[in-house]
Every structure is written in C-alpha cells, then in structure tokens.
Scaffold this active site. Sequence first.
Site, PDB file in Angstrom:
ATOM      1  N   ASP A  72       7.099 -38.364  18.144  1.00  0.00           N
ATOM      2  CA  ASP A  72       6.229 -36.992  19.251  1.00  0.00           C
ATOM      3  C   ASP A  72       4.907 -36.925  18.676  1.00  0.00           C
ATOM      4  OD1 ASP A  72       7.827 -35.594  17.503  1.00  0.00           O
ATOM      5  OD2 ASP A  72       7.181 -33.825  18.131  1.00  0.00           O
ATOM      6  N   GLU A  73       3.926 -37.016  19.604  1.00  0.00           N
ATOM      7  CA  GLU A  73       2.499 -36.112  19.282  1.00  0.00           C
ATOM      8  C   GLU A  73       1.804 -36.911  18.104  1.00  0.00           C
ATOM      9  OE1 GLU A  73       3.261 -30.928  20.280  1.00  0.00           O
ATOM     10  OE2 GLU A  73       4.067 -31.754  18.396  1.00  0.00           O
TER      11      GLU A  73
END
Lengths: 552, 552
Positions: B333-334
């Site tokens: 993620d991210e």
Amino acid sequence: MNLLSLFCVFLCLTPALAIWPRPQNLTTGSTPLRLSSTFSIKFSGINQVPSDLSDAATRTTNFLKTDKLQVLTPDRGASSSSAVHSARTLSSLTLKLNSGATVKSVSSEATQGLGTQDESYSLQVPANGGSAVLSANTALGLFRGLTTFGQLWYDLDGTTYTLQAPIQVMDAPAYPYRGFMLDTSRNYFPVTDIKRTLDAMSWVKINHLHWHVVDSQSFPLVVPGFEEISQKGAYSSSQVYTPANVNDIVSYAAARGIDVMVEIDTPGHTTIISQSHPEHIACPEATPWAQFANEPPAGQLRLASPATTTFTANLIKAASSMFPSKLFSTGGDELNENCYTKDPQTQQDLASQGKTLEQALDTFTQATHSVLLDAGKTPVVWEEMALEHQVQLNNETIVLVWISSDHVAAVAQKGFRLIHAASDFFYLDCGAGDWVGANINGNSWCDPFKTWQKAYSFNPIANLTDDQAKLVLGGQQLLWTEQSGPSNLDPIVWPRAAASAELFWSGPGGDVRAALPRLHDVAYRFVQRGVKAIALQPQWCALRPGACDVDA
Amino acid sequence: MNLLSLFCVFLCLTPALAIWPRPQNLTTGSTPLRLSSTFSIKFSGINQVPSDLSDAATRTTNFLKTDKLQVLTPDRGASSSSAVHSARTLSSLTLKLNSGATVKSVSSEATQGLGTQDESYSLQVPANGGSAVLSANTALGLFRGLTTFGQLWYDLDGTTYTLQAPIQVMDAPAYPYRGFMLDTSRNYFPVTDIKRTLDAMSWVKINHLHWHVVDSQSFPLVVPGFEEISQKGAYSSSQVYTPANVNDIVSYAAARGIDVMVEIDTPGHTTIISQSHPEHIACPEATPWAQFANEPPAGQLRLASPATTTFTANLIKAASSMFPSKLFSTGGDELNENCYTKDPQTQQDLASQGKTLEQALDTFTQATHSVLLDAGKTPVVWEEMALEHQVQLNNETIVLVWISSDHVAAVAQKGFRLIHAASDFFYLDCGAGDWVGANINGNSWCDPFKTWQKAYSFNPIANLTDDQAKLVLGGQQLLWTEQSGPSNLDPIVWPRAAASAELFWSGPGGDVRAALPRLHDVAYRFVQRGVKAIALQPQWCALRPGACDVDA
C-alpha cells in the site's frame, strides 16, 4: 540566571523536563544530578506536619523509586550514561513553610472554598548536590510543589536523574478552578476507579472533581433520609455510593488537593426518581422519548408541585451535607417544556397557583438554592439557568457553560462567575458515534472528537472585557458516560484531560508543538503509575519530538 | 418445530439468547433448564480426542461456572427465580463426530488453508434435561459449536440457566474469512495482549488474525537470519516478538480456530529497516515527510535494486516460514513515487536496467511472491497492487480492499479474490482526531468514527455480479495503532469488532435493532471474562431492549 539557563527556558524545557502543567516560572541549567539511593523528603520548621502532607511526601518518594520513566529519546538516555552515573547526588528535599509555625492540612485547604486558597510554591534544586528546598505559604502549596518535584526526573538503569540542574521553579495557578467532570449515572464506576482518577487528577494539579453522580438513568448516591431513591434507582444494590463510600472518596480527594463538587441535576434529568417517588416525576419514561427529553428516558421533577419542591430542597440539603465542599451544583440543563405541558398534575399546579412554568421554575430554584445558601454553600448551575430561563439567581451563583463556548460572553454579561465546560472544546465523549439504538448512520451529536490540542488551545477570555475576564474561575474537561464505563475510563480521559489542567493552571497561550513532548511524558508516566493513558502517537514519534509534526 | 418455537425464532431470539454470531438456523422453546452442578462435557466415539479440543471443552466448562452473566433486564432475572430453581437439569454435553473415527486437531484444521475447512456443527439441547449433543464433521466444527453452547446461558444467584429449552442449532459460516487486523508496529503490544485478543476473537468465531507486525515505525519481529533488523528497529530489546513468541501466539491462535496471516508490508512502510540496512532504503526519514510518505517517517525499500529485491525475498521467505498459515501478506500500500524520484540510487538502478518504476515494481513483486508460491503459500496484497500498479499478480493472489468500499467492484472485475477491509466501514481507529503534531484543528483522516452499526450494515456483495460475489472471501475490522496501545486495545476493539464477525459468519442483512441486545450481552460477557469491552449505551438502555432506539 545565566545566559545558558535563559536559553534553556525556551529551548531545553520541552523535551527534557516532564513537568505538567508548565510552571509560571522555570529556570534550568545543564548539570547532571541524580537522586541519592538514600534520598528522603524532610520537613523543616513545621510544627505538627499534617498527616496528609507527610503521606504525600511518602507517595512522592515512592514514585521516584517506581516510576522508571525513561527519557523519550531513541536511545532512552543511554548516551547520557556516563554523565548520569558520575553526577553529584541530591540527598534530600526539604519542605518549608514561609510563615513557619502551624499549618492547616492539605485536605482542609482543598475544601475551604474557591479563591481562598494559596497554591503557590517555590522549588530550588541545586546543581551541586546536597538538598533541594520546597517552600510555600500553605500545605496545599507544598503539595503542589511536591507534585512538580516528582516530575523532574527520569530513570536510567535504576538511577533517577536530571540533566538540567540547577532547577528553579516559582509557581502558582492562573485560575482557581481546574476541574474534571465524571458522570456516574449513565454507567456506574466503582470507588476504586474514582480514586485512581483522583490520583491522576492530582498529578496534573486538577483541583476539582465535578461529580455528576446521578441522572435520569440511575441514582447511585445513597442519601441519608432518602435511601429509597437509590434502593429503587441504582442499577443494583452493589452499584451505589454509600455515605461511607462518599466519605472515602471525599477524604481521598481532599488529601490530594481536590475538592469534590457534587451535582444533583434538577429539575430535569431525574426520571429514575419515579421508581421510588412516582408522585414527583412528570412524563416518566414517556414515549416517543425524543418529544420529552434530549435522550432516553424522559422524566422531570414536577417543579410546580409544592410537595415536589420541598422534597427536592430536602434532598439537596441532605446530599449537600455529605460533602464538605462549598460548591454544590443543582444542574438545571435541558429542561423539556413539552413534558410539563403534557403532565396534568403540573398543569393543575400551575393553574391553581396562577403561575407560568418559568415562574414555577423560579420558585423551585429559589427553594433549592436557599438551602445551599443557608448552609454557606455556593450554587452552581448549567448555563440554561442563566441564559434561557426567567430565574432570579443569587449573584454568587457560578455558571457552567456547556452548550457552546459562544455563550460565555452572554453569561459574563449577566455578571455571573463562570466555569468553562463547553462541548465544542472540552467534551471527552464526543466523536464515538451515536449511541441511541437503530440508527445506522448516526454520528456523535458533538462530532468531531475533541482532541487535547483543541482543549489546550482554548482562549478562556475570548470576547470578554477585562472586567468580564475576572469572572472566569477556570474550566474543565468532562466525561459523559453514555458510551463509557470502567472499561475505557482511563484511555478516554488520559492524557487528554491534562490539556485543560495546564490551560487553567499555566494560563492560555500554550503552544501545542512545545507541549506534545511533555504530554507524551505525562502519558508514559501515568502508565507507569497504573493509569491506562493512551498513546497519542506512534512510539517512533514520541521518541523524536517534532519529527511527526504536520509540517516537519 | 411447534408454533411456539417458530414464533420464538423471530421474537424470542434477540433479547434472551446471547449468541453471537447469529446461527444460520436456531429454534428455541420456552422451557426453563439449568445446568447440573456436576455438568460435564464428554466425547463420544472419537478415537484420540485432540488435546486442543479437550482443552476447549475445559475452558467452556470453566466459563459456564465463572461467566456469571446476568440476563439484561431491569430485575436481572429475579422474576424467573422459581422457574429457574425448579427447572430440570442438564447433566452433560456430548461431542460427536459425524464421521466417527479419528479426527484432526482444531489447530491443524485452523491453519490448513482458506476454503478447505468445515466449520459446520449442529447442537441439540433437550428441554427435559439429560444430555445435550453437539455434532460436527471436524474438530473445528465441534470447537465452533462449543463456543455457541457457552453462550446459551445466564446466571441467577449461582445457577446457570436458560428459559428457552429446547434449543436446536444448525450452523455454518457464510464466509470462510472472518478476520481482525492488529498493527503492532506503530505501538507495541505485549504477547499477553495479543493472546487475550485471540481469546476474544474466538468467542465470536473470528478465524483470522491479520497481523500487521512491522511497519515504518518499528520492526518488532525477530526473523531468523535477519535478527539485526529488529535489534536496530524494534522500539527496545523487550518490545519484540521472538520466534518463541511467534510460536506461542500461532499455537494459541490455532488452538482457538484462528489462522495467523502475517504481513511484512513492502516495498513501502519499511523506513525502520534503514537502521540496520541503510543500503536498502530510499528517502529514509526524508523531510518534509508529507512529500515522501502518507505519514512520518518516510522511507521505502529500493525496489529497483537487485540486492534489495533479493534481500526482501529472503526476508519474506524467512518470515513466512515462521507461520504455518497458507496466507502471507506482502502489503503493497501507499507507495510514494517522489521518494524514488529523489533517490539517486533508484534512478541509477532504473536507468541501468532500462526499466520504469512500474516495471521495477513488477520485478520486485514477482520475486517476493514467487518465494511464497514456491512454499505453497498464497500472496495477499493491499488493493493498490491490483488497481493502481502495472504488476502481474498470480491469479491466486488475494486482495484486501482498504481505501474505499467503492473499490471492491474494480478488484472483483479483475478476477481477484478479495477480503473486505474498507476504511469507510471497518477501520476501528477512525474518529480520534489527527495524531500528527502541531495541528490544532486536525481531524481523523477517516472521520467519522466507524460504529459497530456501520460495519454491521455493510453489504459484502454490493455492486457485484453473482460470479463476482463468489470472489468475496469475507472481511475484517482493523486497528491501526498510531493512537492506540495496550492501554486502549480492548475498549477500542470490543465489542465493535464483533460486528464484522457476525456479518461474515451469519451473512449480510442483519438488523441493528435486533442485534443490539445481543451485542450488549457480548460486551457484558467479555468484561466477565477479562476483556474490557466498552458500554455501548447507558446500562439503563442495556437492561431495556429497544427503549433507547432512536424512534422508541
């Protein structure tokens, strides 16, 4: 003060001295100093040291041994090891009264009345070892100074030290009222939870517990002469506060410099009294509740009934005599007119007396307040009693502003002394969603969550003239417990409630950026002492002051 | 089923049977029944009862003695006293395997792989006393049934009873994955906290702990062969999970029917690895952090570096071998592009290989996933890996949807199996204000607070075709711990996380109005068992089902 210590007032204070609330005047040096293994707290020139003061000294000594609070840096102080272990030692702290002679107890000073107290103290911790000196005009001042002394130190491998001797503190509170409100009606809290909360409050110099002890949902207070109310109205026979429990709590609080202001909320918020006294309650548990009350269950004292008025005045007289405080709150919030409109007896009472509802409320309030005034106590009310109703309040009445901080000026304009308790800054329960059932997308009525930063940044004298500003007695954060109980008491309150403690002790204008590292220390220290304060940030951030600031 | 019991399926279930999650099929009667003082749990026709199953039976027997859960009515059951005390007694519960013969352990079934498990069971509690019978095809099914059996009873003055015998349950989960995610990186949780959480999870039939064990802030997992990462990257030498701790946690979980899916989040969320391996981390602690990461500190694995890729694949191989689960999350993620743009080595690596960043991410992901696939494990990723990047994921990859429930359909459209974990329904940390420093008016990024009602009302197959709906494995609530730690673990998770437990066991469409009284029972029972679940409402409301509904 040398240049280095002047420098340190501004730059060294924050990360390295875990004092909360911030003293009015603090100077520090840069000399390491550690506590002697035989460190002790002594009294000098005080005839008959009050037992609550010597007990406080004993607790302070114990905390110095057990806190084991490591400095919040990535190495937890290891790089200071040689400086710490070769530091001079402080052998003792000596407590002195400026006036000498005899002294009242902490307890008696804590409860003697708002604004009559002297909590000031001064503290000198020398850089060259020997003895530190704490002096004050009163036992209460010495007690506050002991609390500060207990916050000067970190632990490194069992050594209790500071890197910032000499330390000089001159301190006194900005406001006489620094409070915390706990609701024990929506959900019940055992006495041990309340006492642990009192300990925590004292660690940040909060000096008032506003005890919202009863409400519509339950009546846990066992009032002598009115035992039937709690017998029928407490959640169970074990979920009560007996007179012995109250004595215990009040004494425990007073010995920690805390006055307990109890509230018997009237005439609203009284439904549960109908269990024992149906004759005194209008619209008991009426449905749909939303037409009769701001939250379930509906039900209010029949304020137009002379019998109910007498009953209530006697109840308040009996309840107030359980508490040594000069303050007593009769509540007065959220009165629902429809409840009375739909109550035949109230309508009949009003008609027979030729009174409006507001006139009846005035009569009712005069009756309940006069028993307090007669007993030398000061009535305290929620803001509606000053702003929304046609009630003649005694000039000495103190007003709690709760609906909005925007209402502060209006209360001050009426000349009343006031306590800040506004929901838009100080309500600890906001932001947990709506708690009424069958409401999937409901949010907390006072969303969003009120952060410590929000409370900390409050301006107590916004929109007030200089004269009006003098009416501000202080303020408090509040825990309404529709969604709280013993399970989350500590984490929902701490360290957040320390925000208003510093605001109203140190005065407004504190900087959240500078405060955060110290507040981390508060939280970590509380956990060491058995109070389950929450983490405000990842530990990575707590160990690196400023690194997680929004603009870092 | 007689008419009365049919009636009771709809109207008696909710207030009087504290079962959570709701069984697929439940019929109850109206005959009082109490447990014999010599009540015992027996096994019939099972060769070699697995020790984890017999341990579960022992725990169930103990809870039946110690829960002391009073019925949530104003009289706490007193009015049923004569019925209870004159009721027939149940002397035993007998556990049977439908297949007879030998049986695998609960533990081996819990970890044998998603979708291969049979958790179904049936339970008959007769009205006329004697023995109840629990039967299932597997030890895991018997374990689930034991959990249900333990929820049928209230306490009245030391007597364990139900008013609703006979009771028949036929049950099986709607979804194979019912999880709870815990982040142990932002703040550390001792093993005892994790084990207590596993107990609580098992009580509501949650069968997966998604353990987000490491992140940018700390690396508490001691991975054999990679000990230096936690030596330098854990908050302290005591804030770690050793291989022995992991074994302890994994075994404890498995014995409670819970599979532990660990996550080593890569290539983002890895800053702290720079403490031991600066050569593998781009933009470590770069400032201003907001340009390099979604939260401080910045720092990501150098995904274009062959050495870093090999290092990460070996780390994941070593970490995955610590866990028996067939599931392993590599996160994903991210990812912050700017971090790599500003990292000279990454730019050089990309240039020398003639790759774009996305191509490098694909190579990196193939490498880390192939060690999992080679080990017979299933890679699990956050949604960005499926939706935002040009990565060729194996068809078996499972996707966690977290950013928004609106993204579920896009994941399903790509043909991936998915787990619901969307922040707009399931994030337990939302609504506590912003945690970055120096931000007075900041609110939680995912405001408002996600109530249990919100999670409970989620529709797992919204906007999906029938075929796409088959890709839904289940879902979970998640606790990110920027503002949490051991102090508030229980109250921030429970009873809220029971909402998704019922949603994904019982299936969607549950009614919050009917569920609330049972959820109160969950909360009160958890407290009895030492898990500090919060009060969802004033106790007055808990004792009066429906009385505090928004429209009551």
